[in-house]
Write a protein that holds these residues in place. Structure first.
Motif, short mmCIF file in Angstrom:
data_model
loop_
_atom_site.label_atom_id
_atom_site.label_comp_id
_atom_site.label_asym_id
_atom_site.label_seq_id
_atom_site.Cartn_x
_atom_site.Cartn_y
_atom_site.Cartn_z
N MET A 1 0.83 -1.18 0.00
CA MET A 1 0.00 0.00 0.00
C MET A 1 0.88 1.25 0.00
N ARG A 2 1.88 1.27 0.86
CA ARG A 2 2.75 2.44 0.92
C ARG A 2 3.82 2.41 -0.16
N SER A 3 4.24 1.21 -0.55
CA SER A 3 5.32 1.12 -1.52
C SER A 3 4.85 1.44 -2.93
N SER A 4 3.59 1.11 -3.25
CA SER A 4 3.08 1.36 -4.59
C SER A 4 1.61 1.74 -4.54
N PRO A 5 1.30 3.01 -4.42
CA PRO A 5 -0.11 3.43 -4.40
C PRO A 5 -0.86 3.01 -5.67
N ARG A 6 -0.16 3.00 -6.79
CA ARG A 6 -0.78 2.61 -8.06
C ARG A 6 -1.22 1.14 -8.02
N PHE A 7 -0.35 0.27 -7.53
CA PHE A 7 -0.69 -1.15 -7.42
C PHE A 7 -1.81 -1.35 -6.40
N HIS A 8 -1.76 -0.63 -5.29
CA HIS A 8 -2.80 -0.74 -4.28
C HIS A 8 -4.15 -0.30 -4.83
N ARG A 9 -4.18 0.77 -5.60
CA ARG A 9 -5.42 1.24 -6.21
C ARG A 9 -5.96 0.20 -7.19
N TRP A 10 -5.07 -0.37 -8.00
CA TRP A 10 -5.49 -1.39 -8.96
C TRP A 10 -6.07 -2.61 -8.23
N LEU A 11 -5.38 -3.03 -7.18
CA LEU A 11 -5.84 -4.20 -6.42
C LEU A 11 -7.15 -3.92 -5.71
N SER A 12 -7.31 -2.73 -5.16
CA SER A 12 -8.55 -2.36 -4.47
C SER A 12 -9.73 -2.25 -5.41
N GLU A 13 -9.48 -1.91 -6.66
CA GLU A 13 -10.55 -1.78 -7.64
C GLU A 13 -10.80 -3.06 -8.43
#
Length: 89
Positions: free
Chosen positions: A1-13
């Protein structure tokens, strides 16, 4: 989540992983379906590992790790979705 906001957003969506992550962040709980699938995947992967390793002491360690992980995982709270249940009117 902190290391890659882009990946976290993709995973959350994501259609599959998004609801699981949201339930965990909001309620620290998983659905019964996720719990069953997770337990089956853990058992399958550990069983394969136990079958593949050549040493008995490694097999015993893997079995102990599986039992510890399953005991933690099974105790996780289950969240029930009201939308999935019939209303009692």
């Amino acid at each position: 989540m902190r290391s890659s906001p882009r990946f976290h957003r993709w995973l959350s969506e994501h259609a599959t992983f998004g609801p699981i992550i949201t339930n965990w962040h909001q309620y620290r709980a998983v659905s019964q379906k996720v719990k069953w699938r997770g337990a089956l995947v853990m058992i399958a992967s550990f069983s394969f590992s136990i079958y593949v390793v050549p040493h008995d002491w490694l097999k015993i360690m893997l079995l102990v790790m599986l039992l510890g992980l399953l005991s933690w995982f099974i105790r996780l709270p289950v969240i029930e979705h009201l939308a999935d249940q019939e209303e009692n009117h």
